[in-house]
Design a protein around this motif. Structure first.
Motif, PDB file in Angstrom:
ATOM      1  N   GLU A 109       0.859  -1.178   0.000  1.00 51.73           N
ATOM      2  CA  GLU A 109       0.000   0.000   0.000  1.00 51.73           C
ATOM      3  C   GLU A 109       0.894   1.226   0.000  1.00 51.73           C
ATOM      4  O   GLU A 109       1.694   1.429   0.910  1.00 51.73           O
ATOM      5  N   ILE A 110       0.752   2.012  -1.051  1.00 54.54           N
ATOM      6  CA  ILE A 110       1.588   3.199  -1.221  1.00 54.54           C
ATOM      7  C   ILE A 110       0.707   4.411  -0.939  1.00 54.54           C
ATOM      8  O   ILE A 110      -0.264   4.669  -1.654  1.00 54.54           O
ATOM      9  N   VAL A 111       1.030   5.127   0.120  1.00 53.27           N
ATOM     10  CA  VAL A 111       0.196   6.252   0.537  1.00 53.27           C
ATOM     11  C   VAL A 111       0.910   7.550   0.194  1.00 53.27           C
ATOM     12  O   VAL A 111       2.058   7.762   0.606  1.00 53.27           O
ATOM     13  N   SER A 112       0.255   8.416  -0.572  1.00 55.74           N
ATOM     14  CA  SER A 112       0.881   9.695  -0.933  1.00 55.74           C
ATOM     15  C   SER A 112       0.461  10.775   0.046  1.00 55.74           C
ATOM     16  O   SER A 112      -0.543  10.660   0.743  1.00 55.74           O
ATOM     17  N   GLU A 113       1.232  11.822   0.080  1.00 51.60           N
ATOM     18  CA  GLU A 113       0.817  13.034   0.788  1.00 51.60           C
ATOM     19  C   GLU A 113      -0.286  13.701  -0.054  1.00 51.60           C
ATOM     20  O   GLU A 113      -0.412  13.422  -1.244  1.00 51.60           O
ATOM     21  N   PRO A 114      -1.070  14.584   0.561  1.00 57.96           N
ATOM     22  CA  PRO A 114      -2.120  15.259  -0.225  1.00 57.96           C
ATOM     23  C   PRO A 114      -1.510  16.339  -1.109  1.00 57.96           C
ATOM     24  O   PRO A 114      -1.702  17.523  -0.892  1.00 57.96           O
ATOM     25  N   ASP A 115      -0.742  15.904  -2.114  1.00 54.83           N
ATOM     26  CA  ASP A 115       0.052  16.818  -2.942  1.00 54.83           C
ATOM     27  C   ASP A 115      -0.566  17.076  -4.312  1.00 54.83           C
ATOM     28  O   ASP A 115       0.005  17.785  -5.120  1.00 54.83           O
TER      29      ASP A 115
END
Lengths: 482, 488
Positions: A157-163
């Motif tokens: 699971e790859i979670v990004s910042e809210p970018d």
């Protein structure tokens, strides 16, 4: 627009392994239901998980390619919830000590046209962790059946910042992520096979505001275009809610690609309490320097780095690099051909144009092509050395693609060698000069263009085999004698 | 006069088998006859498969006739607690939930027994999913203490202890999460041993509390217990928590290690609630060791008071998750006439689990819930570390600790079924060893005025099972408690 959307993505990627994350059963897609199982996968009483080290190798590789910090120690946790696709009613996952922390992904937004590079951005990552996939429910009229073939497949699971701020950026993020995964041999990322799945956390805020709005989780974005459409739909929905003077509610919604709309799945009040706790059946993973260095030594170049190198070192045009780079195999094919002939531009053109055209016409994969990089390199050399003309080379390419024969053999067998035999050429040039007195006159009157027509006639008469430079030279000599 | 066949020790039977004075089939038939004769009273077995046992015995005899005997357990029946997977045999955990489940695979311990030629014998009664201290939580039947059938045999491995005490098997396997081997061994007057956590693979042992569960042997003698542990111990790649360590030859070590040892007496184990008869027997055993030249030292395990509380948080938390898989979807009991998946879960689990299992699943779910995790589960783990520290500190000074196994001899059936807290306290002296992961053994050390057995517990250093056996055997060799049998 008055509003700015803020988007973070949670992407699940199945790691390509032979066996499951914690069991010996094989991994695969499209097999008969419940054939890729064993007592451990099915969670039979008494069974225990045993970690698949290859999956750890691959997530570390992914983490290093994405610039994450790799945790020296990470542990396994149980995420407890009841669902019929879950054999144990808990999922082995990583809660507060993920294996990869931080990191970033370079993305490219669409340029003003296909031939022009778009803007590049860095999207920051929060974390990557490893877990086991669940089974799949198949619903029928009066019953639902469970297929556990997928259960236990290693899943990142790859979670990004809210970018991110638009469906377009999310789309670019997924495209770039997919390429990195494929480059690293970490996953094939086939969305149709569920190897890459995406959920999005979306909120909006007045443009210029720094605060985050109430987020809505959008699930089931299971195609690349679904990601763009689903997110844009949700952004618009939130704008409409705010414009009506209502408040956004924290909730989870499910995207339905067929309907082109999302429906409510659950509200915050219905949220699960997963009761995470460390899995007592598994030992923490210690990633020592030796292990890390071993993986670091085998890291491939990142796609955008490759593209920059192709542009800068090989001087290839952006359009060609944007064809070669996305497919790591095509890029590798190119590099091998280029290395063998020392002519990157020529090799790139053959591959980006002719090879792709032939592959698509034949409907085959590059791995199944009989034409290999060596063929391209040899062909480039033949043209470069003047043995055959570019036009003949095109014919030879098609033949090589069909037969897999070497270009030298084809040229020899079919008698396609460019002719530099001046005796024979002098005879043909003489005939052409005799047959076209007006062009000869024009040439003599100083019309340089006229010679091109005569050259064309000579080439025609020699079925393209004549060396154009030699033809030019002989024609001038012969006409000079008149 | 030689001992009745069904009461002979495994070591003795092995000598007889080796000298071909007896066959495995004769042993197994004697055990089957004995079981038929007494098990209506004792109720140690949930089920047994006579034909299968005789077939295994015949195979063993054939092997031996060919000169291919597999070792000291070849041809010897070993009773199995109904919580360990045996391929093709029921695996019920004494629960309605798994009433019809047949295991398609062997537990690692079972595979090792089969590889050693042992006759895998029957499915022994227990508290449902090993949750209990009296075997009264079995959904199938309650087991009687062979010494007094009005009394409980202890639990959760009550069937495993009772079957050895009653001569229904010379050896058996049980599992110990908080005392479930040592406590019934003490109450039934047999030897019961819980190895160091990680010594025996848990693969195929249905999980109750994964960080506490260990499989261990029941036997008439220390030597037999060592023999059985020898067969099942060792690293297993199917259990990530099993430990890579060299296993000594326990029987050789028994001959070699003769003491004297420095033995600690933890004062917390001799306080309020200890039955005077039990205390007297244990003190007498301590005197025995002193006379044998052992140095006896008073020690303290200061966090002992917290053990029961910590145990019921950690064990129930793990159990709530381990037992989630019994949901009516796949191989368990399935409630009929359900509306949807949620309804299926509710009804199946309401019907399939007994009251003690429900109580623990609910408690475990609660302590893991968001907002409570830090106060209960996390804190319990921290105290667990302190408890382990207590033992490791004590072992800086002493080789082993001597304590009673239980606060009192076997109580009467039905006496504590409505009082779970009183029931939980019967494990007060055994629980800490599971929390600390250390090995412990219970051996018979006397009888109460009412004729009920009393157990002596010896707690050892991690992976020093050989010392534990040697210390226990020292006492056994000088006493005859282990040679007495109940009148049935």
């Amino acid at each position: 627009m008055k509003y700015e959307a803020v988007i973070g993505l949670e992407v699940h990627v199945q790691i390509k392994t032979e066996s499951k994350m914690f069991a010996r059963a094989g991994v695969g897609y499209g097999r008969d239901p419940n054939t890729l199982t064993d007592p451990v996968v099915l969670g039979l009483p008494g069974t225990l998980p045993v970690m698949n080290k290859r999956a750890i190798d691959k997530i570390i590789k992914a983490g290093l390619m994405l610039g994450c910090d790799i945790a020296p120690v990470c542990k396994w946790d149980r995420k407890n919830y009841f669902y019929p696709d879950s054999p144990k009613n808990y999922q082995i996952s990583q809660y507060d000590e993920p294996i990869c922390v931080g990191g970033k992904l370079e993305i490219e937004l669409p340029g003003p046209s296909r031939n022009v590079m778009g803007e590049h951005k860095l999207i920051h990552l929060t974390r990557i962790h490893l877990e086991e996939d669940v089974g799949k429910l198949n619903h029928f009229e009066n019953e639902s059946l469970v297929d556990f073939n997928r259960a236990g497949t290693p899943l990142m699971e790859i979670v990004s910042e809210p970018d991110m701020h638009s469906g377009e950026e999310a789309f670019a993020y997924l495209t770039a992520l997919k390429q990195v995964m494929i480059y690293g041999g970490i996953s094939d990322c086939d969305m149709e096979k569920g190897q890459l799945r995406c959920d999005a956390n979306i909120s909006i805020r007045p443009r210029g505001s720094e605060e985050l709005g109430v987020k809505v989780e959008l699930k089931n974005l299971n195609s690349i275009s679904g990601v763009r459409n689903g997110i844009d739909y949700e952004i618009q929905r939130q704008i409409n809610v705010v414009e009506r003077g209502e408040e956004i509610v924290q909730e989870t919604r499910r995207w339905d690609a067929d309907a082109g709309a999302a429906t409510l799945m659950r509200t915050k009040e219905m949220a699960h309490d997963y009761r995470y706790f460390p899995d007592p059946d598994l030992m923490p993973v210690r990633v020592n320097k030796e292990w890390l260095d071993g993986i670091r030594g085998g890291l491939p170049e990142l796609p955008f780095e490759k593209q920059r190198r192709y542009c800068e070192i090989y001087d290839l045009p952006y359009t060609v690099t944007s064809v070669l780079v996305p497919d790591a195999r095509l890029a590798a094919f190119f590099e091998e051909a280029s290395e063998k002939c020392g002519q990157p531009k020529a090799a790139a053109n053959w591959i980006a144009n002719d090879l792709l055209r032939e592959l698509s016409a034949a409907g085959i994969d590059i791995d199944d092509s009989k034409l290999r990089p060596d063929h391209v390199a040899r062909l480039v050399k033949l043209v470069n050395e003047g043995v055959i003309s570019n036009n003949i080379a095109k014919e030879v390419f098609v033949e090589m693609f069909k037969s897999g024969d070497r270009p030298e053999e084809l040229v020899e067998r079919k008698g396609l060698k460019q002719s530099s035999d001046t005796g024979e050429l002098t005879r043909i040039c003489g005939e052409v000069i005799a047959a076209n007195p007006r062009s000869v006159e024009d040439y003599k009157a100083g019309k340089e263009n006229a010679i091109n027509f005569l050259k064309g006639q000579v080439m025609k008469a020699t079925r393209g085999k004549a060396n154009p430079k030699v033809v030019d030279q002989v024609l001038r000599e012969e006409m000079g004698k008149l | 006069m030689a001992e009745t066949l069904y009461y002979r020790t495994a070591s003795d039977l092995n000598r007889e088998l080796e000298s071909k004075r007896i066959s495995s089939e004769e042993i197994v038939r004697a055990v089957i006859d004995r079981t038929r004769a007494v098990d209506e009273k004792v109720c140690a077995f949930i089920s047994f498969d006579e034909d299968d046992a005789i077939a295994q015995a015949k195979a063993s005899d054939a092997r031996r006739a060919r000169g291919e005997a597999l070792g000291p357990l070849d041809g010897i029946p070993v009773g199995i607690k109904d919580i360990m997977a045996v391929k093709g045999q029921p695996l019920t955990c004494a629960s309605r939930m798994l009433g019809k489940f047949v295991s398609p695979y062997d537990a690692t311990s079972i595979r090792k027994l089969k590889d050693a030629g042992a006759v895998v014998w029957g499915r022994l009664n227990m508290d449902e999913f090993a949750m209990g201290s009296s075997t009264e939580n079995s959904s199938v039947k309650t087991t009687a203490n062979p010494w007094n059938t009005e009394c409980i045999p202890g639990g959760s491995s009550g069937g495993s202890a009772a079957c050895v005490a009653a001569g229904e098997a010379p050896l058996s396997l049980g599992s110990d999460t908080g005392g479930s081997i040592r406590q019934p061994a003490a109450l039934c007057g047999v030897v019961g041993m819980k190895p160091t956590y990680g010594l025996v693979s848990r693969y195929g042992l249905v999980a109750f509390a994964s960080s506490l569960d260990q499989i261990g042997p029941f036997a008439h003698t220390v030597e037999d217990a060592a023999l059985l542990l020898q067969t099942i111990a060792g690293h297993d790649r199917f259990d990530s928590t099993s430990f890579k360590t060299d296993i000594p030859d326990y029987r050789t070590e028994l001959q070699r290690k003769r003491g004297p040892w420095k033995l600690g007496i933890p004062r917390e184990y001799f306080g309020e609630g200890l039955d005077p008869e039990v205390e007297k027997a244990v003190r007498a055993a301590i005197e025995f060791y002193r006379k044998e030249g052992c140095e006896i030292v008073d020690v303290s395990l200061p966090h002992s008071d917290y053990a029961v509380g910590v145990y019921y948080i950690i064990a129930t938390a793990e159990a709530s998750s381990n037992l989630a898989r019994y949901d009516g979807v796949r191989y368990t009991h399935r409630s009929t006439d359900v509306k949807d998946a949620i309804d299926l879960y509710f009804k199946t689990r309401a019907e399939g689990f007994g009251p003690e299992v429900k109580r623990r699943v609910i408690l475990g779910t609660y302590v893991l819930s968001s907002g409570y995790y830090d106060a209960y589960y996390l804190k319990a783990q921290k105290v667990r570390t302190l408890i382990r520290g207590d033992f490791l500190n004590a072992y800086e000074e002493v080789d082993a600790l001597i304590t009673p196994t239980t606060p009192a001899p076997a109580f009467r059936r039905g006496e504590k079924v409505d009082d779970p807290l009183q029931m939980y306290l019967s494990d007060i002296y055994t629980i800490s060893a599971n929390l600390a992961g250390i090995p412990g053994i219970s051996i018979p050390c006397g009888f109460s005025g009412g004729g009920l057995p009393i157990g002596l517990q010896i707690l050892g250093q991690p992976f020093k099972e050989a010392d534990l056996f040697a210390i226990a055997r020292k006492f056994e060799q000088a006493h005859d408690h282990h040679t007495r049998h109940p009148a049935l």
